[in-house]
Structures are given as structure tokens and as C-alpha cells.
Enzyme design. Structure first.
Site, PDB file in Angstrom:
ATOM      1  N   ASP A 415     -10.765  16.363  27.993  1.00  0.00           N
ATOM      2  CA  ASP A 415     -10.217  15.617  29.122  1.00  0.00           C
ATOM      3  C   ASP A 415     -10.701  14.173  29.075  1.00  0.00           C
ATOM      4  O   ASP A 415     -11.700  13.849  28.424  1.00  0.00           O
ATOM      5  CB  ASP A 415     -10.652  16.281  30.432  1.00  0.00           C
ATOM      6  CG  ASP A 415      -9.633  16.099  31.550  1.00  0.00           C
ATOM      7  OD1 ASP A 415      -8.814  15.158  31.452  1.00  0.00           O
ATOM      8  OD2 ASP A 415      -9.646  16.879  32.506  1.00  0.00           O
ATOM      9  N   GLU A 418      -9.158   8.909  27.044  1.00  0.00           N
ATOM     10  CA  GLU A 418      -8.699   7.512  26.839  1.00  0.00           C
ATOM     11  C   GLU A 418      -9.842   6.591  26.402  1.00  0.00           C
ATOM     12  O   GLU A 418      -9.625   5.866  25.449  1.00  0.00           O
ATOM     13  CB  GLU A 418      -8.053   6.960  28.122  1.00  0.00           C
ATOM     14  CG  GLU A 418      -6.808   7.655  28.563  1.00  0.00           C
ATOM     15  CD  GLU A 418      -7.088   8.936  29.350  1.00  0.00           C
ATOM     16  OE1 GLU A 418      -8.001   8.922  30.180  1.00  0.00           O
ATOM     17  OE2 GLU A 418      -6.435   9.946  29.101  1.00  0.00           O
ATOM     18  N   ASP A 498      -2.261  13.933  34.820  1.00  0.00           N
ATOM     19  CA  ASP A 498      -2.298  14.453  36.192  1.00  0.00           C
ATOM     20  C   ASP A 498      -1.060  14.030  36.984  1.00  0.00           C
ATOM     21  O   ASP A 498      -1.091  13.097  37.794  1.00  0.00           O
ATOM     22  CB  ASP A 498      -3.569  13.973  36.893  1.00  0.00           C
ATOM     23  CG  ASP A 498      -4.829  14.510  36.218  1.00  0.00           C
ATOM     24  OD1 ASP A 498      -4.723  15.538  35.532  1.00  0.00           O
ATOM     25  OD2 ASP A 498      -5.899  13.904  36.368  1.00  0.00           O
TER      26      ASP A 498
END
Length: 803
Positions: A415, A418, A498
């Protein structure tokens, strides 16, 4: 009065061949044309005297390789390309492509072998370079850092810091001319739902809901791949048509063409790396939610699936699996997960695999952080580890292995990969250009700006190299929120971040997935039902269903999302605000529960087809989920459609993106027709997968679309291997395979079979069955290649009769 400074002359004054490249010199700079294959050429431009070696180092040099699959045995492209000069042009040509350089301006036209234009650079000043000084952050007593609470944990933002000079780089801009009516696709995943990128501005930076990939494809059959790893901008507006990069050593791109866009994607993979095989179980159903809290809850959930005889291959443990507030610590809370090895063994006994969420950022009080800090392997003034350095990647895997993998973990959920998401700390959603500048500024403070878009790539490399170094018994499976060109060689599955629950979001997600997979990264999925369901305070918490899955309107939306998800490369449900297991959407026998259960059964029924497509991804650089333009490039209407797509060569999938039964708050829909308009591409007949009803292509029909399933069609001539569905991929081992043949045209398909896990396939441990169908005599023939030990069941043929 200011003196007028004349621009440097772009007249080509010298042309010479050196090695596998053609070099053209002008006062304005040096242009290099480097043919990689007959349909691929690398174009580089610098205002220096030569080209540095760093640019594009993550991309293969195919010109030094050979086309083994084409039976070539030379060691260079000698004889494959040549060039000629005229008064006005220099032309480099191969059998598939000609690259024509205007002698006066240096601008390029790319043409087919027959001379027809594929793409042209701008007539004048088509390539521009703007040099700038690059600086790196220095951490000392002058550094001022602000801690910001975000949904991805506490992030440390550098507000003030000293800088040190790190060299010169360029902002580069490639100006282009597109043809009237030409459609453009790609550039990765975006949330806006734009299909044809003409007339738009696209900002290529990484974000929670964005995966930037610098690949642009055209309906005319060409692609451009930038070698940059920096943020970039695409523009096609009144302000110009160009591709701009934020920080590079020189302007550098690859032009690719072929018979179809599938050939272009094949070229991208040849340049950036072969996609590896995922384990067979990864193509079953993956159940996730925010979040399972104890080992008992995980085991009980697996048992509930088994008791209900619902297919399941993986359960996912989301964040906060660690103790207390030790965010990012790669160990499990001993209170809630007292014996991880035993827990995973019990899941395995139920034929359920275990995936766990891991993060690149760690709270400063955690042991993991302290170890990184001591070894100097963190990004500057950051809680995020430095994935760009090999030492940092090795340490990350060492922690992952001793804290998690040693207990039997099967797969990873990386998760926040980035990991710079400044927009997530805003109280209101920033405009796209503002979000881009925020990313560039924040990323430049803590990582090399010339690599800022590629953190997810190096993070995935840490997991892949680490696990492969530990064992070859398990294939690396990495569900990650971000990636880049080359991620496919590290066992990655990308997902769309999300999202929030609405019918509009569902429709836009179809476009997001297609724009992503056309860039060469084959495995993509999403949060079925969206991550956010309710409406919350931050701008991104924007769902439309306050009662969650008690709302019949959300149950319908979730079911349609689920039916769509069953036809994605990876089939996974996840989200917050309400439970996501099938039994929370109704009781057995009720409308939505039965539709969800049917979608799971259909997914498992198609397992041999889907796994064979995965084999083709690895072997042939194929694409599983692809837009209609890939298979029907001459059908103008098909090229403009973004709410239908192909799964492999045989199945046309048409998701339902409007409510037919209930609106929000369980309000019934009045006068619903239970149909959706479907366009069937020309050049083929089509069979309804549910009813076997046959339709002619080249027409739009009102397709039956009740809640029992979304419209799916098999192409005439298709050979689709299917099995009786089981409760897991392991449960289906050894069962017979039915080869369903849809007559109306000649057809062929290659069935791929192997051990389902491990890397023996890299050493030839697999079996191919080449299946052909002859429409003329109605016969099916099969030829096996490879080790038939992997053939567990019998192959049976069924010729479908149209109803």
C-alpha cells in the site's frame, strides 16, 4: 532596446552511422535514431556533443539483442535498417517503418513502409530543451519538517532545508501533429474517465487514484513510450500538442508500430521486461476488507466461505496488523495474532492463501524505522525507506522475511507505494495542475526528481528480488497501489486506489483500467464496490450510501461492480464503511446474494481460459483486458467505445453502469427495462454466453441485463476452455476441461497448463495444447507441446448450438 538573439540553426549539416545508430548533427543539437526492431526506433536529442548513459537505463537495448522468436541469428541490426539522403530529407527505413527527417528543421515524420504517415513531429522546433540546475536536500540543523496526519499514516513534509548542487538536467518537450479524427489512448490510470485523450491535458504524476505511465497509443496503430521516470505532462489543446518531461538528461522516446496495437504493447514489454507468471490461485476470488482484526476472524471467514460452498482463494489482512501504533512495522500484533504460522497453516488447510498489507513508511518509534535510520536507508527527513538504493531494498526485504514471510505469508499488498500524496492532506480536492505542482515540489524535496514517478517500480523490485532470493517455491504476488514501466517483471498487480461508491465512479473505473492495461502493464484490479461507501469529512470520502450494505441501492451497485470484477485480470473485493463478504448483501436465495454467488462460479468456470491468457501474457506479451480498438481497429465505432472491452481474444464484456432495481436509500427504480445497449463489433458473429443466442456483428442491440449477470458474448470461432467450478483453484485440480467451441468462423486457442506455482515454468515445465477449429468440416484438432505431466484432466469438446 534588447538585442535580438537568434535561435540556433536546426539545419542538418552532418549525417553518419555509428554502431546501430544514425546520428544527425546541427547547430541546435545532436539527433540520434536507434532502430531497436523493424517497428521500433529510439529517438534521442541533446544540445551536448554526446549522449550520457543514465537516461533510459531501465529499458533494454534491443538493438544488441536478436529476434530469437523470428529465427534470426546475427548479433546486430546490420542489414535490417538502412538510410538514404535526398536534398530535403534523411530517411532511415526498415521493412516496417521509415523515419524521415527534414534536413532544414530536423523534424521527423514516421511513415509506414508504403509511405503513409503515422505521426509527425511539429514542423518547426519540434524538440526543445530547457536546462536547469538540479539540487538535492541536505539534512542538517537548518532542516524544518512538518508532520501531517494522512489516511496513509503520519507523513513528514520538508518545509525548509539547505540544498546542494547535484548537476544539470533538462525540462524536455516533444511537439507533435495529430491527424484529424485520430484517437489517443493510454498514459496510465486516471480517475476522470476520459477515453479519447484528444483535446485534453493529462498530468503524469503518481497519486492515490493515479498511476502515471508515459505511454501514448493511437488509433492509427502507433505508440510513443518516453524513457523518463520523472513527472510529465501531455497536452493537446489550443496551447499546443506535446509531451513534456520534468527532469531528464536529454529528450528521449521510443516510437513503436505494428500490425495492431497488440504488437505495440508487445514491443513495450520487449523493451521494459517480460511479465512473469502469477500463481494460479491469484486468478480465483480474493476477499479483502478494511479490516480483519484477529486470526480467529480470518479463519472463521474462510470457514464461512467453505460452509456456503462459495469460491475463495485468498484472504487479505489490511493495515494495523502491527502492535499498537507501530505503523509500518513488519511484524504481527502478538495479542491478536498469537501464532501467525499456525493461522496461515489453518487457512492453507482450507485451500485459502494469505496476503498481508505492508507499507514503505514506518513510524519513528518502530524497530523497523530505527534499523533503517541507523543504516541511513531512509529518504531525506522522511519516514519512508529509500527504495532507489539497493541497500535500502535489501533491508526492506530482510525485515519482511523475518517478520512475515518466515511464517508462511503467500502474497503482499504494498500500500501507499507512491509514496508522495500531497493531495491527500488537502481539505479540498486540488485542481489537476495544482496537484501536479504539489507532487513535483514535494517529491523533489525527498527523492531524485528524475526518478520521482518510479518509486513504486523500485519498491516492487525490493519484494521480487528479495523473495526470489529466498525461494522459488512461491511465485511473487504483489498487489501494489503504484507502479511504472517494468513493474510487470516483478510479479505486480496494480489497483486503482481509494475510490468512492457511485454509479459514475463504476463507469469511470472501466476507462481507468483500459487506459492502464494498454500501456503494457497486464495485471490490474480495483476495490469492488469502491473503498469509501459513506460520505465523510475529507474530500475523497465521498460515497453516496450512508446505510452501507443495508441500502438496497448500494447492494445493487456492489453486485454490478462485482460482476464487472469477475472479468478483470484479478478478481478482488475490498473497502471500508461496511463488510464486503457475499453474505452481507443478502441471504441465500435472495436477489443480490445469488447474483454475487453466480459471478464467483462463473469466474471459476472460466479459470482454464483465464490462466491460459496469463500464460500468453508471459509467453507472447499478450494483454488480457483490452479495449475494442485492439481487436477491431478498422471498426470506427468500436474504437470509440470505452464501456465494453475484450477479455482475451474470445469474450466481449459489457458491464452494467446504471441502476435498474434501486436508487440510494432503497428507493425502487420506476419502469426499468433490465436491458443495456451493447455494440457488437463488425467482422464477427457473437454468442450470448448465458443463452447461446447468436447475433450478427456490426450492430447495436438491447441486451438482456437483469441482475443475474452482465452481458457477455463469445466471438464466433472462439474456443473457450471451461471447468466445473470448485471452491478454490486447488479444488479444481485434475477436473476435466470442456473446450466450448462457438462456430461461425475458423478458430484457434492455446491452452496453457503448469504446476500453478513456483518458477519451474521458466525452465520449460509447462504444457501447451494448440487447439484449432475448422468451420468447413466442424472438426477440432489438438496438438500438444511440452511436458504433458501437467495435463491433469481430460479435454472434452462441445460445439455450441445457437439458440
Amino acid at each position: 532596446m534588447l538585442d535580438v538573439i537568434s535561435p540556433k540553426c536546426r539545419l542538418i549539416t552532418k549525417v553518419y552511422r555509428e554502431g546501430n545508430g544514425l546520428y544527425l548533427t546541427a547547430e541546435a543539437g545532436l539527433l540520434r535514431l536507434l532502430p531497436e526492431k523493424e517497428g521500433i526506433v529510439r529517438v534521442s536529442f541533446t544540445d551536448k556533443e554526446n549522449f550520457t548513459e543514465g537516461q533510459g537505463r531501465h529499458i533494454k537495448d534491443l538493438s544488441e539483442m536478436r529476434f530469437a522468436d523470428e529465427g534470426e541469428d546475427a548479433c546486430s541490426l546490420e542489414g535490417v535498417w538502412n538510410y538514404k539522403e535526398t536534398e530535403n530529407e534523411i530517411c532511415l527505413y526498415t521493412k516496417a517503418l521509415s523515419v524521415n527527417v527534414n534536413r532544414r528543421s530536423g523534424s521527423i515524420r514516421f511513415c509506414k513502409a508504403d509511405g503513409s504517415i503515422l505521426l509527425a513531429e511539429a514542423d518547426q522546433e519540434s524538440r526543445t530543451l530547457e536546462e536547469f540546475d538540479c539540487y538535492r536536500t541536505v539534512i542538517n540543523e537548518n532542516t524544518r519538517v512538518e508532520e501531517v496526519q494522512t489516511p496513509d499514516g503520519v507523513k513528514r513534509l520538508i518545509k525548509e532545508a539547505d540544498k546542494e548542487f547535484a548537476g544539470k538536467l533538462y525540462h524536455t518537450t516533444l511537439h507533435l501533429k495529430f491527424a484529424d479524427g485520430e484517437k489517443l489512448y493510454g498514459l496510465g490510470q486516471a480517475e476522470e474517465g476520459v477515453w479519447n485523450l484528444r483535446g485534453t491535458t493529462q498530468y503524469l504524476h503518481q497519486a492515490n487514484l493515479k498511476i502515471a505511465v508515459p505511454v501514448l497509443l493511437s488509433s492509427k496503430g502507433w505508440g510513443i513510450m518516453l524513457s523518463t521516470q520523472s513527472p510529465a505532462v501531455f497536452q493537446d489543446t489550443a496551447y499546443g500538442s506535446y509531451l513534456h518531461t520534468e527532469a531528464d538528461e536529454y529528450l528521449d522516446y521510443y516510437f513503436l508500430t505494428g500490425e495492431t496495437l497488440k504488437c505495440v504493447v508487445k514491443g513495450i514489454r520487449e523493451l521494459t521486461g517480460r511479465a512473469v507468471m502469477l500463481p494460479k490461485w491469484a486468478f480465483g476470488y480474493i476477499q479483502s476488507q478494511e479490516r480483519y482484526e484477529t486470526a480467529k476472524e480470518l479463519i472463521d471467514t474462510a470457514q464461512e466461505f467453505r460452509d456456503r460452498k462459495l469460491g475463495l482463494d485468498c484472504l487479505v489482512l489490511d493495515w494495523m496488523s502491527w502492535q499498537g501504533n507501530l505503523w509500518g512495522q513488519k511484524t504481527l500484533d502478538e495479542t491478536r495474532f498469537p501464532n501467525p504460522h499456525e493461522m496461515i497453516e489453518k487457512l492453507h488447510e482450507k485451500q485459502v492463501h494469505f496476503m498481508i498489507s505492508i507499507w514503505p513508511n514506518m513510524t519513528t518509534i518502530s524497530d523497523n524505522y530505527q534499523e533503517f535510520s541507523k543504516k541511513g536507508c531512509l529518504l531525506p527527513a522522511s519516514e519512508v525507506y529509500d527504495a532507489f538504493r539497493e541497500e535500502g531494498r535489501k533491508l526492506y526485504w530482510e525485515q519482511t522475511e523475518r517478520g512475515l514471510f518466515a511464517h508462511g505469508v503467500d502474497a503482499w499488498w504494498c500500500d501507499s507505494s507512491e509514496p508522495i500524496t500531497p493531495e491527500w492532506g488537502r481539505s479540498h480536492k486540488p485542481e489537476p495542475g495544482e496537484a501536479y505542482r504539489d507532487f513535483v515540489e514535494n517529491a523533489a524535496n525527498c527523492m531524485p526528481i528524475e526518478q520521482a514517478n518510479a518509486y513504486g517500480l523500485y519498491h516492487a523490485k525490493a519484494i521480487y528480488d528479495g523473495q526470489r532470493g529466498s525461494t522459488d517455491a512461491k511465485r511473487v504476488t504483489n498487489l501494489t497501489r503504484n507502479g511504472y514501466l517494468g513493474s510487470q517483471k516483478y510479479g505486480t498487480i496494480l489497483w486503482s486506489g481509494d475510490t468512492y461508491a457511485s454509479w459514475e465512479t463504476l463507469k469511470k473505473q472501466i476507462v481507468a483500467g483500459l487506459q492502464f492495461t494498454v500501456t503494457g502493464l497486464p495485471y490490474w484490479t480495483l476495490d469492488i464496490g469502491a473503498f469509501f461507501v459513506k460520505n465523510g469529512t475529507p474530500w475523497f470520502w465521498k460515497g453516496e450510501y450512508e446505510k452501507g450494505n443495508e441500502d438496497l441501492g448500494y447492494r445493487e451497485l456492489y453486485t454490478r461492480w462485482f460482476q464487472y470484477g469477475a472479468f478483470l485480470p484479478i478478481f478482488r473485493s475490498h473497502g471500508t464503511d461496511c463488510r464486503r463478504e457475499p453474505w452481507h448483501f443478502g441471504k441465500a436465495g435472495e436477489l443480490f446474494y445469488e447474483a454475487i454467488a453466480a459471478a464467483i462460479r462463473l469466474r471459476y468456470r472460466l479459470l482454464p481460459y483465464l490462466y491460459s491468457l496469463a500464460g500468453a501474457v508471459w509467453r507472447e506479451h499478450d494483454t488480457i483486458m483490452r479495449p475494442l480498438v485492439f481487436d477491431f481497429p478498422s471498426d470506427e465505432k468500436a474504437c470509440g467505445i470505452s464501456d465494453e472491452y475484450m477479455v482475451g481474444p474470445s469474450l466481449l464484456v459489457c458491464p452494467v453502469t446504471t441502476p435498474m432495481y434501486y436508487l440510494a436509500d432503497s428507493v425502487p427504480v420506476d419502469n426499468a427495462s433490465y436491458t443495456r445497449q451493447v455494440y457488437l463489433p463488425a467482422g464477427s458473429d457473437w454468442y450470448d454466453l448465458r443463452t447461446n443466442e447468436k447475433y450478427a456483428g456490426g450492430q447495436e442491440i438491447a441486451a438482456t441485463a437483469d441482475i443475474a449477470g452482465i452481458p457477455v458474448y463469445a466471438r464466433a470461432g472462439a474456443v473457450v476452455p471451461m471447468m466445473e467450478p470448485g471452491v478454490s483453484t486447488q479444488d479444481m485440480e485434475g477436473k476435466d476441461i470442456c473446450l466450448k467451441v462457438y462456430p461461425g468462423a475458423d478458430g484457434a486457442f492455446t491452452l496453457y497448463e503448469d504446476a500453478g506455482d513456483g518458477y519451474g515454468y521458466e525452465n520449460g515445465e509447462y504444457c501447451l495444447t494448440h487447439i484449432t477449429y475448422s468451420e468447413n468440416d466442424g472438426k477440432v484438432s489438438m496438438v500438444s507441446e511440452g511436458d504433458t505431466v501437467w495435463r491433469k484432466g481430460e479435454l472434452k469438446v462441445e460445439i455450441v448450438s445457437a439458440s
